[in-house]
Design an enzyme around this catalytic site. Structure first.
Site, mmCIF file in Angstrom:
data_model
loop_
_atom_site.group_PDB
_atom_site.id
_atom_site.type_symbol
_atom_site.label_atom_id
_atom_site.label_comp_id
_atom_site.label_asym_id
_atom_site.label_seq_id
_atom_site.Cartn_x
_atom_site.Cartn_y
_atom_site.Cartn_z
ATOM 1 N N PHE A 16 37.062 43.167 31.149
ATOM 2 C CA PHE A 16 35.623 42.915 31.312
ATOM 3 C C PHE A 16 34.864 43.405 30.081
ATOM 4 O O PHE A 16 34.989 44.557 29.671
ATOM 5 C CB PHE A 16 35.102 43.637 32.561
ATOM 6 C CG PHE A 16 33.611 43.538 32.730
ATOM 7 C CD1 PHE A 16 33.003 42.316 32.987
ATOM 8 C CD2 PHE A 16 32.796 44.665 32.619
ATOM 9 C CE1 PHE A 16 31.615 42.203 33.128
ATOM 10 C CE2 PHE A 16 31.413 44.578 32.760
ATOM 11 C CZ PHE A 16 30.827 43.335 33.019
ATOM 12 N N GLY A 17 34.070 42.524 29.493
ATOM 13 C CA GLY A 17 33.228 42.885 28.350
ATOM 14 C C GLY A 17 31.757 42.779 28.705
ATOM 15 O O GLY A 17 31.349 41.854 29.428
ATOM 16 N N TYR A 18 30.983 43.724 28.206
ATOM 17 C CA TYR A 18 29.536 43.729 28.511
ATOM 18 C C TYR A 18 28.715 44.002 27.244
ATOM 19 O O TYR A 18 27.490 44.088 27.306
ATOM 20 C CB TYR A 18 29.220 44.789 29.590
ATOM 21 C CG TYR A 18 29.667 46.166 29.157
ATOM 22 C CD1 TYR A 18 30.987 46.577 29.349
ATOM 23 C CD2 TYR A 18 28.798 47.034 28.501
ATOM 24 C CE1 TYR A 18 31.426 47.812 28.907
ATOM 25 C CE2 TYR A 18 29.232 48.283 28.056
ATOM 26 C CZ TYR A 18 30.537 48.651 28.267
ATOM 27 O OH TYR A 18 30.963 49.875 27.815
ATOM 28 N N GLY A 19 29.413 44.164 26.106
ATOM 29 C CA GLY A 19 28.742 44.385 24.815
ATOM 30 C C GLY A 19 29.162 43.259 23.876
ATOM 31 O O GLY A 19 29.070 42.083 24.224
ATOM 32 N N SER A 20 29.673 43.632 22.719
ATOM 33 C CA SER A 20 30.033 42.593 21.742
ATOM 34 C C SER A 20 31.172 41.708 22.235
ATOM 35 O O SER A 20 31.336 40.587 21.741
ATOM 36 C CB SER A 20 30.406 43.229 20.411
ATOM 37 O OG SER A 20 31.517 44.066 20.594
ATOM 38 N N GLU A 95 38.042 49.145 20.172
ATOM 39 C CA GLU A 95 37.152 49.845 21.107
ATOM 40 C C GLU A 95 37.386 51.357 21.141
ATOM 41 O O GLU A 95 36.427 52.115 21.208
ATOM 42 C CB GLU A 95 37.325 49.278 22.527
ATOM 43 C CG GLU A 95 37.079 47.784 22.637
ATOM 44 C CD GLU A 95 35.662 47.394 22.245
ATOM 45 O OE1 GLU A 95 34.724 48.152 22.517
ATOM 46 O OE2 GLU A 95 35.512 46.317 21.640
HETATM 47 C C1 SIN Z 1 31.050 44.906 17.224
HETATM 48 O O1 SIN Z 1 30.151 45.724 17.030
HETATM 49 O O2 SIN Z 1 30.868 43.689 17.007
HETATM 50 C C2 SIN Z 1 32.378 45.345 17.752
HETATM 51 C C3 SIN Z 1 32.346 46.664 18.423
HETATM 52 C C4 SIN Z 1 32.865 46.677 19.807
HETATM 53 O O3 SIN Z 1 33.560 45.769 20.235
HETATM 54 O O4 SIN Z 1 32.555 47.641 20.528
#
Ligand code: SIN
Length: 199
Positions: A16-20, A95
């Site tokens: 699960f991703g919630y940022g970049s 990460e």
């Molecule tokens: C990004 O800042 O684009 C990558 C950093 C991350 O995936 O936390």
């Protein structure tokens, strides 16, 4: 196909991703779903001395903070078979080693099937991390984001791409924290342009 290869191909891991990770996963996956996890709010409270800032000027990036009343929207990616090891290795560097995040299992609910929660691995940063920044007003966070950049790019790009994802894929979600920081950062852009011209 050998028996062991067939077993490996059947293995499946959700991330699960919630940022970049919502706009740049950069690892191989079989499919992805937009949805949310419950019990966490997304906050620009983690510091970043690699991707979006450096040691002298740490950027501000998102982490998950426990909150029973909140939910956080993002994307879950299904990785299968031999992709699992490769993706975990990549994510561990991106990460954990470079970003300071640790792993956690969460229950992901996809928008298309809210009755079948999916166990997913996610990356969070806690207050015990030395580069954790903690709470601040939208204006303070914006002032920091406006001037920070790291090896992956400018901190403003990180913020705007996340806001763009939410507006495009989750238009019904009111994310006050994210959008108030976006507005405060955009309000600073004319000043940034002027100070660049004067340099
Ligand atoms: C990004 O800042 O684009 C990558 C950093 C991350 O995936 O936390």
């Amino acid at each position: 196909m050998k028996h062991q290869d067939m077993i490996n191909e059947q293995r499946s891991l959700w991330v699960f991703g919630y940022g970049s990770l919502v706009w740049r996963p950069d690892f191989k996956f079989k499919r992805s779903k937009v949805g949310y996890i419950q019990g966490y709010k997304r906050r620009f409270w983690h510091g970043d001395t690699f991707h979006r800032g450096d040691i002298d000027m740490p950027g501000r990036v998102v982490t998950l903070v426990e909150d029973d009343d909140a939910c956080t929207w993002g994307v879950a990616y299904e990785v299968t078979g031999s992709q699992i090891e490769e993706s975990l290795k990549y994510l561990n560097v991106r990460e954990s080693e470079c970003g300071g995040y640790i792993t956690k299992w969460v229950e992901f609910i996809s928008r298309e099937d809210s009755h079948t929660p999916i166990l997913a691995l996610t990356y969070i940063a806690t207050a015990s991390n030395p580069i954790y920044q903690g709470p601040a007003s939208p204006e303070e966070i914006a002032a920091q984001i406006a001037v920070c950049k790291g090896k992956t790019g400018h901190n403003i790009e990180y913020l705007l791409r996340l806001a763009q994802f939410m507006k495009r894929y989750c238009p019904e979600v009111e994310d006050d924290h994210l959008f108030s920081i976006e507005a405060a950062t955009l309000a600073l852009v004319p000043y940034l342009l002027v100070s660049k011209q004067m340099m």
